[in-house]
Design a protein around this motif. Sequence first.
Motif, PDB file in Angstrom:
ATOM      1  N   ASP A  68       0.829  -1.208   0.000  1.00  0.00           N
ATOM      2  CA  ASP A  68       0.000   0.000   0.000  1.00  0.00           C
ATOM      3  C   ASP A  68       0.863   1.258   0.000  1.00  0.00           C
ATOM      4  N   GLY A  69       2.045   1.174   0.564  1.00  0.00           N
ATOM      5  CA  GLY A  69       2.935   2.336   0.605  1.00  0.00           C
ATOM      6  C   GLY A  69       3.712   2.556  -0.674  1.00  0.00           C
ATOM      7  N   THR A  70       3.553   1.686  -1.660  1.00  0.00           N
ATOM      8  CA  THR A  70       4.257   1.824  -2.929  1.00  0.00           C
ATOM      9  C   THR A  70       3.719   3.051  -3.678  1.00  0.00           C
ATOM     10  N   PRO A  71       4.613   3.901  -4.131  1.00  0.00           N
ATOM     11  CA  PRO A  71       4.151   5.099  -4.835  1.00  0.00           C
ATOM     12  C   PRO A  71       3.380   4.752  -6.117  1.00  0.00           C
ATOM     13  N   LEU A  72       2.402   5.507  -6.408  1.00  0.00           N
ATOM     14  CA  LEU A  72       1.543   5.428  -7.583  1.00  0.00           C
ATOM     15  C   LEU A  72       0.640   4.195  -7.616  1.00  0.00           C
ATOM     16  N   LEU A  73       1.157   3.004  -7.469  1.00  0.00           N
ATOM     17  CA  LEU A  73       0.371   1.787  -7.635  1.00  0.00           C
ATOM     18  C   LEU A  73       0.001   1.109  -6.320  1.00  0.00           C
ATOM     19  N   GLY A  74       0.332   1.688  -5.200  1.00  0.00           N
ATOM     20  CA  GLY A  74       0.121   1.043  -3.902  1.00  0.00           C
ATOM     21  C   GLY A  74      -1.314   0.612  -3.662  1.00  0.00           C
ATOM     22  N   GLU A  75      -2.247   1.526  -3.841  1.00  0.00           N
ATOM     23  CA  GLU A  75      -3.655   1.194  -3.612  1.00  0.00           C
ATOM     24  C   GLU A  75      -4.155   0.196  -4.646  1.00  0.00           C
ATOM     25  N   LEU A  76      -3.685   0.327  -5.856  1.00  0.00           N
ATOM     26  CA  LEU A  76      -4.094  -0.582  -6.930  1.00  0.00           C
ATOM     27  C   LEU A  76      -3.600  -2.012  -6.659  1.00  0.00           C
ATOM     28  N   LEU A  77      -2.392  -2.118  -6.123  1.00  0.00           N
ATOM     29  CA  LEU A  77      -1.849  -3.442  -5.802  1.00  0.00           C
ATOM     30  C   LEU A  77      -2.479  -4.032  -4.536  1.00  0.00           C
ATOM     31  N   ALA A  78      -2.832  -3.184  -3.602  1.00  0.00           N
ATOM     32  CA  ALA A  78      -3.376  -3.662  -2.325  1.00  0.00           C
ATOM     33  C   ALA A  78      -4.818  -4.136  -2.453  1.00  0.00           C
ATOM     34  N   ALA A  79      -5.585  -3.562  -3.371  1.00  0.00           N
ATOM     35  CA  ALA A  79      -7.014  -3.889  -3.489  1.00  0.00           C
ATOM     36  C   ALA A  79      -7.273  -5.371  -3.742  1.00  0.00           C
ATOM     37  N   PRO A  80      -6.593  -6.024  -4.698  1.00  0.00           N
ATOM     38  CA  PRO A  80      -6.866  -7.451  -4.893  1.00  0.00           C
ATOM     39  C   PRO A  80      -6.445  -8.304  -3.688  1.00  0.00           C
ATOM     40  N   LEU A  81      -5.380  -7.905  -3.034  1.00  0.00           N
ATOM     41  CA  LEU A  81      -4.941  -8.653  -1.850  1.00  0.00           C
ATOM     42  C   LEU A  81      -5.989  -8.564  -0.737  1.00  0.00           C
ATOM     43  N   LEU A  82      -6.559  -7.388  -0.576  1.00  0.00           N
ATOM     44  CA  LEU A  82      -7.603  -7.229   0.441  1.00  0.00           C
ATOM     45  C   LEU A  82      -8.867  -8.000   0.073  1.00  0.00           C
ATOM     46  N   ALA A  83      -9.178  -8.067  -1.225  1.00  0.00           N
ATOM     47  CA  ALA A  83     -10.350  -8.830  -1.662  1.00  0.00           C
ATOM     48  C   ALA A  83     -10.165 -10.318  -1.355  1.00  0.00           C
ATOM     49  N   VAL A  84      -8.975 -10.837  -1.619  1.00  0.00           N
ATOM     50  CA  VAL A  84      -8.713 -12.244  -1.328  1.00  0.00           C
ATOM     51  C   VAL A  84      -8.667 -12.456   0.185  1.00  0.00           C
TER      52      VAL A  84
END
Length: 119
Positions: A68-84
């Motif tokens: 989630d702390g990754t610049p630019l793509l953090g939220e985009l990368l975290a969303a599928p992980l949270l869904a799973v």
Amino acid sequence: MVWYAELGARRTWQLLADLAMLLWAAVWWEVAGAARALVATLGAPGRGLADVGGRLSAALRDGAGAVDGTPLLGELLAAPLLAVANAGDGVTDVGLAQEAAALALATTTGRVVLLVPVL
């Protein structure tokens, strides 16, 4: 009110019959406890499933927090992980429900095994 006969021989037979009934009930008490314990083991897979679901959810949430702390793509990368991770919570719920059902079945089995021969 007199509980037992006043004649010695008859009273002896009545006491022996009462003791036999107590022994009968005690034996079936133990058998019912063993039956309940045996059926309760059916809850073990549910406990395992709930444990796996909980660990999966925790690991995925940790991963989502890390990316989630990754610049630019953090939220985009975290969303599928949270869904799973939320799906892992569902697995946990299914495991807990299966364990609860097995314990309810075990309790009912124990009661039936005790009450049918004793009553």
